[in-house]
Design a protein around this motif. Structure first.
Motif, mmCIF file in Angstrom:
data_model
loop_
_atom_site.group_PDB
_atom_site.id
_atom_site.type_symbol
_atom_site.label_atom_id
_atom_site.label_comp_id
_atom_site.label_asym_id
_atom_site.label_seq_id
_atom_site.Cartn_x
_atom_site.Cartn_y
_atom_site.Cartn_z
ATOM 1 N N PHE A 186 -9.858 -4.479 3.775
ATOM 2 C CA PHE A 186 -8.666 -4.588 4.614
ATOM 3 C C PHE A 186 -7.836 -5.814 4.230
ATOM 4 O O PHE A 186 -8.364 -6.813 3.738
ATOM 5 C CB PHE A 186 -9.050 -4.730 6.091
ATOM 6 N N ARG A 187 -6.558 -5.720 4.513
ATOM 7 C CA ARG A 187 -5.675 -6.873 4.477
ATOM 8 C C ARG A 187 -4.642 -6.690 5.593
ATOM 9 O O ARG A 187 -4.553 -5.630 6.211
ATOM 10 C CB ARG A 187 -4.978 -7.027 3.139
ATOM 11 N N ALA A 302 -7.461 6.661 2.437
ATOM 12 C CA ALA A 302 -7.307 5.495 1.558
ATOM 13 C C ALA A 302 -8.160 5.583 0.307
ATOM 14 O O ALA A 302 -8.197 4.645 -0.475
ATOM 15 C CB ALA A 302 -7.653 4.219 2.331
ATOM 16 N N GLU A 305 -6.276 5.757 -5.126
ATOM 17 C CA GLU A 305 -5.168 4.814 -5.193
ATOM 18 C C GLU A 305 -4.333 4.803 -3.916
ATOM 19 O O GLU A 305 -3.383 4.021 -3.810
ATOM 20 C CB GLU A 305 -4.280 5.146 -6.393
ATOM 21 N N ASN A 306 -4.642 5.676 -2.989
ATOM 22 C CA ASN A 306 -3.879 5.730 -1.742
ATOM 23 C C ASN A 306 -4.256 4.580 -0.822
ATOM 24 O O ASN A 306 -5.364 4.046 -0.877
ATOM 25 C CB ASN A 306 -4.130 7.061 -1.031
ATOM 26 N N LYS A 307 -3.333 4.221 0.044
ATOM 27 C CA LYS A 307 -3.573 3.182 1.044
ATOM 28 C C LYS A 307 -3.112 3.702 2.400
ATOM 29 O O LYS A 307 -2.194 4.509 2.483
ATOM 30 C CB LYS A 307 -2.831 1.885 0.688
ATOM 31 N N GLN A 309 -2.015 2.377 6.372
ATOM 32 C CA GLN A 309 -1.660 1.197 7.138
ATOM 33 C C GLN A 309 -1.337 1.569 8.577
ATOM 34 O O GLN A 309 -0.947 2.688 8.880
ATOM 35 C CB GLN A 309 -0.486 0.455 6.500
ATOM 36 N N VAL A 331 -3.546 -3.085 6.579
ATOM 37 C CA VAL A 331 -3.612 -2.105 5.490
ATOM 38 C C VAL A 331 -5.062 -1.924 5.051
ATOM 39 O O VAL A 331 -5.778 -2.916 4.836
ATOM 40 C CB VAL A 331 -2.763 -2.564 4.286
ATOM 41 N N LEU A 332 -5.485 -0.678 4.940
ATOM 42 C CA LEU A 332 -6.789 -0.379 4.348
ATOM 43 C C LEU A 332 -6.572 -0.160 2.860
ATOM 44 O O LEU A 332 -6.009 0.850 2.426
ATOM 45 C CB LEU A 332 -7.399 0.870 4.994
ATOM 46 N N LEU A 333 -6.975 -1.133 2.069
ATOM 47 C CA LEU A 333 -6.704 -1.112 0.631
ATOM 48 C C LEU A 333 -7.581 -0.115 -0.104
ATOM 49 O O LEU A 333 -7.142 0.529 -1.054
ATOM 50 C CB LEU A 333 -6.926 -2.515 0.046
ATOM 51 N N ASP A 334 -8.825 0.007 0.327
ATOM 52 C CA ASP A 334 -9.753 0.864 -0.414
ATOM 53 C C ASP A 334 -10.886 1.304 0.492
ATOM 54 O O ASP A 334 -11.281 0.566 1.419
ATOM 55 C CB ASP A 334 -10.315 0.117 -1.631
#
Length: 358
Positions: A186-187, A302, A305-307, A309, A331-334
């Protein structure tokens, strides 16, 4: 003795030792009304889990230290092998940790403990468990904890003395056959600066007073961390994970972490999850930044390559502020799903094993 093979027959298997009835149980721990051992701040509690082996208490695991909190909810999940036919003894000890000295040293203060047994133990077992400690603690059967899912017991100091009104709550959950786990990263972006909001409310007339009395880190940016809660069928919330604190950053990137699917969503993709962002305060009075709701089903978008948020929302601001949009974006990065297969899974999947004995 086994019967010799006849025409087209196979030898009868000989007597075998019975297989142990084993399951894994996850234990979540929280406390209330802990004793305040610190002079200036509140206690910094940590829980140690000990198991009795050959008459000796051995530390199995320990929780994180929660700063300045007398009602801690620990993010650490203790996993215990539950042998139905055996008697296993556990002990939970709560300490007030002091910096780098580590828990369990003479520099730490004992805040209380509770003993319990794993397996088929009568609920009427006498308090003394026959341990080598000079003063065993009153016990509660973990068989009862596993059955009731949630048990609250008082904490005891040495010589069986109550630790004030201190209590410990253990929530148990038997892990299902799905042993998979998920890795999340997450970020957040453009989170509300709680410090600026505080300063904005300070009147110029007592600015000098604020410089003297307010904390030294007041003029830095927010120190955000993220908590994820699973919402159960009874609408109660179980803490799944708590990230580290990222200091002085309104767009933090938290370290990736792993949780079991059982812990995250009880292996139900549509189970609701509540995610909360806080601004860390060293005195334990964390400031609420915002929250959002999601499901594991939604999180799975996610992958690759999808994210995905979400708007981080503060309900109070949404009501008070006419043009309020959000308090930032998370944002869920991965997301990576890891399946842990058992031996039986391989057999059921068609795996064939050939071996030769000579």
């Amino acid at each position: 003795p086994p019967r010799p093979a006849g025409m087209g027959g196979a030898p009868e298997p000989g007597p075998q030792a019975p297989l142990a009835v084993l399951s894994k149980v996850e234990l979540r721990v929280s406390c209330k009304h802990l004793l305040d051992r610190d002079t200036l701040n509140k206690s910094d509690p940590c829980v140690l889990l000990l198991m009795q082996s050959q008459g000796q208490w051995m530390e199995v695991d320990r929780s994180e230290v929660i700063k300045s909190n007398l009602n801690p909810v620990f993010a650490k999940i203790f996993t215990v092998d539950y042998y139905f036919e055996e008697v296993q003894k556990l002990r939970f000890e709560v300490y007030d940790s002091h910096g780098q000295a580590g828990v369990g040293t003479h520099d730490d203060d004992f805040l209380g403990g509770m003993e319990c047994t794993v397996g088929q133990v009568s609920l009427g077992t006498p308090p003394c468990l026959g341990t080598p400690r000079p003063c065993p603690l009153p016990n509660a059967g973990l068989s009862q904890i596993v059955a009731q899912k949630r048990v609250t017991k008082p904490l005891f100091l040495k010589y069986g003395k109550f630790a004030g009104k201190s209590t410990i709550t253990i929530i148990s959950e038997e892990i299902s056959g799905n042993n998979g786990y998920v890795e999340l990263a997450f970020r957040a972006k453009k989170l509300d600066d709680k410090v600026s909001q505080v300063l904005g409310g300070i009147r110029a007339g007592w600015a000098l007073l604020s410089l003297i009395l307010l904390p030294q880190d007041l003029f830095s940016k927010s120190d955000p961390f993220l908590e994820i809660y699973r919402i159960d069928d009874d609408r109660s919330e179980q803490l799944v994970y708590r990230t580290e604190v990222v200091k002085n950053n309104l767009s933090p990137i938290w370290e990736p972490f792993k949780v079991s699917l059982n812990s995250l969503c009880s292996c139900e993709e549509k189970r609701k999850l509540r995610c909360v962002v806080w601004d860390y305060d060293s005195r334990g009075k964390h400031d609420f930044i915002g929250e959002f709701f999601t499901t594991f089903e939604e999180m799975q978008k996610a992958m690759g390559e999808n994210k995905v948020q979400w708007d981080c929302m503060n309900p109070k601001y949404k009501i008070k502020k006419r043009n309020y949009k959000n308090s930032g974006v998370v944002v869920l990065l991965d997301l990576k799903i890891h399946r842990v297969y058992s031996f039986l899974d391989y057999i059921m999947g068609g795996c064939q094993i050939h071996f030769t004995v000579s």
